[in-house]
Design a protein around this motif. Structure first.
Motif, PDB file in Angstrom:
ATOM      1  N   ASN A   1       3.448  -7.134  11.672  1.00 53.90           N
ATOM      2  CA  ASN A   1       4.552  -6.767  12.561  1.00 53.90           C
ATOM      3  C   ASN A   1       4.808  -7.797  13.651  1.00 53.90           C
ATOM      4  N   PHE A   2       3.942  -8.787  13.753  1.00 57.26           N
ATOM      5  CA  PHE A   2       3.964  -9.695  14.902  1.00 57.26           C
ATOM      6  C   PHE A   2       4.945 -10.843  14.697  1.00 57.26           C
ATOM      7  N   LYS A   3       5.808 -11.069  15.706  1.00 56.34           N
ATOM      8  CA  LYS A   3       6.770 -12.169  15.667  1.00 56.34           C
ATOM      9  C   LYS A   3       6.224 -13.338  16.489  1.00 56.34           C
ATOM     10  N   GLU A   4       5.607 -14.272  15.799  1.00 56.43           N
ATOM     11  CA  GLU A   4       4.932 -15.388  16.466  1.00 56.43           C
ATOM     12  C   GLU A   4       5.870 -16.173  17.379  1.00 56.43           C
ATOM     13  N   GLN A   5       7.107 -16.382  16.930  1.00 60.89           N
ATOM     14  CA  GLN A   5       8.027 -17.243  17.680  1.00 60.89           C
ATOM     15  C   GLN A   5       8.368 -16.676  19.055  1.00 60.89           C
ATOM     16  N   TYR A   6       8.276 -15.356  19.220  1.00 56.93           N
ATOM     17  CA  TYR A   6       8.592 -14.751  20.503  1.00 56.93           C
ATOM     18  C   TYR A   6       7.495 -14.983  21.538  1.00 56.93           C
ATOM     19  N   PHE A   7       6.277 -15.236  21.077  1.00 55.62           N
ATOM     20  CA  PHE A   7       5.139 -15.370  21.989  1.00 55.62           C
ATOM     21  C   PHE A   7       4.632 -16.810  22.009  1.00 55.62           C
ATOM     22  N   TRP A   8       5.566 -17.745  22.061  1.00 56.37           N
ATOM     23  CA  TRP A   8       5.249 -19.167  22.068  1.00 56.37           C
ATOM     24  C   TRP A   8       4.403 -19.560  23.286  1.00 56.37           C
ATOM     25  N   PHE A   9       4.450 -18.771  24.351  1.00 55.34           N
ATOM     26  CA  PHE A   9       3.775 -19.100  25.610  1.00 55.34           C
ATOM     27  C   PHE A   9       2.313 -18.645  25.633  1.00 55.34           C
ATOM     28  N   ALA A  10       1.863 -17.950  24.583  1.00 54.92           N
ATOM     29  CA  ALA A  10       0.493 -17.426  24.560  1.00 54.92           C
ATOM     30  C   ALA A  10      -0.513 -18.527  24.226  1.00 54.92           C
ATOM     31  N   ASP A  11      -1.634 -18.526  24.936  1.00 54.90           N
ATOM     32  CA  ASP A  11      -2.727 -19.449  24.612  1.00 54.90           C
ATOM     33  C   ASP A  11      -3.534 -18.932  23.429  1.00 54.90           C
ATOM     34  N   LYS A  12      -3.676 -17.602  23.346  1.00 55.72           N
ATOM     35  CA  LYS A  12      -4.442 -17.001  22.258  1.00 55.72           C
ATOM     36  C   LYS A  12      -3.748 -15.719  21.822  1.00 55.72           C
ATOM     37  N   VAL A  13      -3.743 -15.477  20.515  1.00 53.47           N
ATOM     38  CA  VAL A  13      -3.228 -14.225  19.979  1.00 53.47           C
ATOM     39  C   VAL A  13      -4.296 -13.625  19.076  1.00 53.47           C
TER      40      VAL A  13
ATOM     41  N   HIS B   1       2.401 -22.935  34.842  1.00 50.86           N
ATOM     42  CA  HIS B   1       1.881 -24.141  35.483  1.00 50.86           C
ATOM     43  C   HIS B   1       1.503 -23.884  36.942  1.00 50.86           C
ATOM     44  N   LYS B   2       2.333 -23.148  37.643  1.00 47.99           N
ATOM     45  CA  LYS B   2       2.114 -22.927  39.076  1.00 47.99           C
ATOM     46  C   LYS B   2       0.829 -22.151  39.333  1.00 47.99           C
ATOM     47  N   TYR B   3       0.575 -21.135  38.511  1.00 45.99           N
ATOM     48  CA  TYR B   3      -0.572 -20.258  38.752  1.00 45.99           C
ATOM     49  C   TYR B   3      -1.714 -20.493  37.752  1.00 45.99           C
ATOM     50  N   HIS B   4      -1.607 -21.555  36.959  1.00 47.42           N
ATOM     51  CA  HIS B   4      -2.654 -21.896  35.988  1.00 47.42           C
ATOM     52  C   HIS B   4      -2.995 -20.679  35.118  1.00 47.42           C
ATOM     53  N   ILE B   5      -1.962 -20.090  34.561  1.00 47.10           N
ATOM     54  CA  ILE B   5      -2.131 -18.840  33.823  1.00 47.10           C
ATOM     55  C   ILE B   5      -2.634 -19.095  32.411  1.00 47.10           C
ATOM     56  N   ASP B   6      -3.581 -18.265  32.000  1.00 45.50           N
ATOM     57  CA  ASP B   6      -4.004 -18.208  30.602  1.00 45.50           C
ATOM     58  C   ASP B   6      -3.474 -16.891  30.040  1.00 45.50           C
ATOM     59  N   VAL B   7      -2.658 -16.972  29.004  1.00 45.83           N
ATOM     60  CA  VAL B   7      -2.029 -15.781  28.433  1.00 45.83           C
ATOM     61  C   VAL B   7      -2.674 -15.445  27.092  1.00 45.83           C
ATOM     62  N   SER B   8      -3.189 -14.232  26.984  1.00 44.83           N
ATOM     63  CA  SER B   8      -3.720 -13.734  25.719  1.00 44.83           C
ATOM     64  C   SER B   8      -2.868 -12.552  25.264  1.00 44.83           C
ATOM     65  N   VAL B   9      -2.614 -12.499  23.979  1.00 46.76           N
ATOM     66  CA  VAL B   9      -1.854 -11.386  23.409  1.00 46.76           C
ATOM     67  C   VAL B   9      -2.741 -10.665  22.403  1.00 46.76           C
ATOM     68  N   ILE B  10      -2.816  -9.354  22.519  1.00 45.23           N
ATOM     69  CA  ILE B  10      -3.530  -8.538  21.533  1.00 45.23           C
ATOM     70  C   ILE B  10      -2.479  -7.710  20.813  1.00 45.23           C
ATOM     71  N   ALA B  11      -2.185  -8.123  19.584  1.00 45.94           N
ATOM     72  CA  ALA B  11      -1.155  -7.469  18.781  1.00 45.94           C
ATOM     73  C   ALA B  11      -1.823  -6.475  17.828  1.00 45.94           C
ATOM     74  N   MET B  12      -1.156  -5.376  17.584  1.00 44.37           N
ATOM     75  CA  MET B  12      -1.769  -4.310  16.816  1.00 44.37           C
ATOM     76  C   MET B  12      -1.896  -4.644  15.327  1.00 44.37           C
ATOM     77  N   GLN B  13      -0.830  -5.220  14.747  1.00 44.16           N
ATOM     78  CA  GLN B  13      -0.866  -5.537  13.321  1.00 44.16           C
ATOM     79  C   GLN B  13      -0.222  -6.898  13.087  1.00 44.16           C
ATOM     80  N   GLU B  14      -0.871  -7.702  12.262  1.00 35.82           N
ATOM     81  CA  GLU B  14      -0.380  -9.057  12.021  1.00 35.82           C
ATOM     82  C   GLU B  14       0.985  -9.055  11.344  1.00 35.82           C
TER      83      GLU B  14
END
Length: 290
Positions: free
Chosen positions: A270-282, A255-268
């Motif tokens: 293996n990806f734990k969605e719940q850990y990256f709840w803060f991502a705007d895009k995966v 909120h403070k820095y108006h951050i947009d977080v993108s995650v580029i995961a190697m393989q679907e």
């Protein structure tokens, strides 16, 4: 630009194949190599011939530029419309708070001499936020190293065009330094170190997020920062990411820095969605890699 390339190749007594010329021209354009001194350009061209990694990165990057729109359309994003709406509402709320706070500062810092008011408007000016690349370095990521690094190359164009700092932060269970490219301009020492860096271990995400917060704290005037995380998607401290204290830290930073977080995961798978709840895009990079 092509003349520059040919000139420095001749100085080094080298010959270019058609493929090498295409790759070198791509790097010149995307990294703005022509803005470097003649000595630095000679070094870069020589490094190009000696670094198979850099040449492979250029091959990947050219392919990615051509299919990036298709990737964005076909790779799923883990994101709900409701959360998007809430995020936008929250973003506007914090932007209003930011404006109010800065206007308050202006009011208190304004001075008067006779009938002349001195208003420090320069302090009110917003700076474009940085682009921060968090690059996971683990044994599992080793086979993706070149493709991940190649995805960073086009971001130099964005940073340069928008006059934004570009940070690259390699990490595993700790952060082992970082590379800052001011306003997207190429620093050859940092760039070659980035290409050659390899610090494989298990990956923890919280230390690198805390490190990113430290970088942003040094840029109090910035807004709209972008964070891009390259990951296998299973950090060893993933469970801590859903703890209240860590969630609060992330929410306040976003909120403070108006951050947009993108995650580029190697393989679907293996990806734990719940850990990256803060991502705007995966995004899942499988289609780009295989």
């Amino acid at each position: 630009m092509e003349h520059n390339v040919e000139t420095f190749v001749e100085k080094l007594d080298r010959t270019l194949t058609d493929e090498q010329r295409e790759l070198l021209l791509f790097l010149y354009k995307n990294l703005h190599v022509d803005e470097l001194s003649e000595e630095e350009q000679s070094f870069f061209v020589e490094y190009f011939f000696n670094s198979e990694t850099l040449r492979n990165m250029a091959v990947f990057a050219i392919a990615l530029v051509e299919i990036i729109h298709e990737i964005e359309g076909n790779i799923p994003a883990i994101e709900l419309e409701e959360r998007l709406a809430n995020s936008e509402e929250q973003r506007l709320y914090y932007e209003r708070k930011w404006n109010d706070a800065k206007l308050n500062d202006l009011k208190h810092q304004t001075t008067k001499q006779g009938n002349v008011f001195h208003v420090p408007f320069a302090k009110y000016k917003k700076e474009p936020g940085p682009i921060i690349i968090c690059l996971e370095q683990t044994k599992g990521m080793a086979k993706y190293t070149e493709i991940c690094k190649s995805m960073v190359l086009p971001l130099f164009v964005t940073a340069h065009r928008e006059h934004r700092d570009l940070y690259i932060v390699p990490y595993n269970n700790l952060v082992h330094g970082h590379y800052r490219f001011e306003k997207g301009r190429l620093n050859l020492s940092y760039f070659t170190d980035f290409i050659e860096c390899d610090v494989a271990s298990e990956a923890a995400i919280i230390p690198v997020l805390q490190f990113v917060e430290g970088l942003l704290q040094k840029k109090q005037q910035c807004t709209d920062a972008d964070i891009i995380i390259f990951t296998e998607g299973v950090p060893i401290d993933g469970r801590r990411l859903v703890e209240p204290s860590v969630k609060t830290m992330m929410q306040e930073m976003i909120h403070k820095y108006h951050i947009d977080v993108s995650v580029i995961a190697m393989q679907e798978n293996n990806f734990k969605e719940q850990y990256f709840w803060f991502a705007d895009k995966v995004f899942f990079a499988e289609d780009a890699i295989f």
